[in-house]
Design a protein around this motif. Sequence first.
Motif, PDB file in Angstrom:
ATOM      1  N   LEU A  16     -32.982  79.792 101.522  1.00 21.06           N
ATOM      2  CA  LEU A  16     -33.622  78.884 100.564  1.00 21.06           C
ATOM      3  C   LEU A  16     -34.150  77.628 101.243  1.00 21.06           C
ATOM      4  O   LEU A  16     -35.220  77.118 100.889  1.00 21.06           O
ATOM      5  CB  LEU A  16     -32.645  78.498  99.457  1.00 21.06           C
ATOM      6  N   THR A  20     -38.319  79.720 102.494  1.00 21.14           N
ATOM      7  CA  THR A  20     -39.074  79.844 101.247  1.00 21.14           C
ATOM      8  C   THR A  20     -39.970  78.632 101.048  1.00 21.14           C
ATOM      9  O   THR A  20     -39.704  77.547 101.559  1.00 21.14           O
ATOM     10  CB  THR A  20     -38.130  79.957 100.027  1.00 21.14           C
ATOM     11  N   TRP A  22     -41.087  78.166  97.701  1.00 21.94           N
ATOM     12  CA  TRP A  22     -41.155  78.191  96.247  1.00 21.94           C
ATOM     13  C   TRP A  22     -41.134  76.767  95.692  1.00 21.94           C
ATOM     14  O   TRP A  22     -40.501  75.876  96.227  1.00 21.94           O
ATOM     15  CB  TRP A  22     -39.988  78.952  95.649  1.00 21.94           C
TER      16      TRP A  22
END
Length: 73
Positions: A16, A20, A22
């Motif tokens: 994470l 990523t 996101w």
Amino acid sequence: MGLGGCILLIGVGAILAFATDWQVDGINIDLVGWIMMLVGLIGVFVYMSIARRRRMVVPTNTAIVQDDQQHYH
């Protein structure tokens, strides 16, 4: 939580935080990853300290009896 769970937290947290891109409104995914890694590391240290205490050898208080008699055949 066992050692496997702690390692899983560290791995998912690293993914994470570093792998990523996101974007979620109101949630900082990088910060969530860092927190998961930190919790996983704390869990590893706690697990190791508990495991070290369980492995301590406690000496027994048994008497050793020696047979000093010589046997003649």
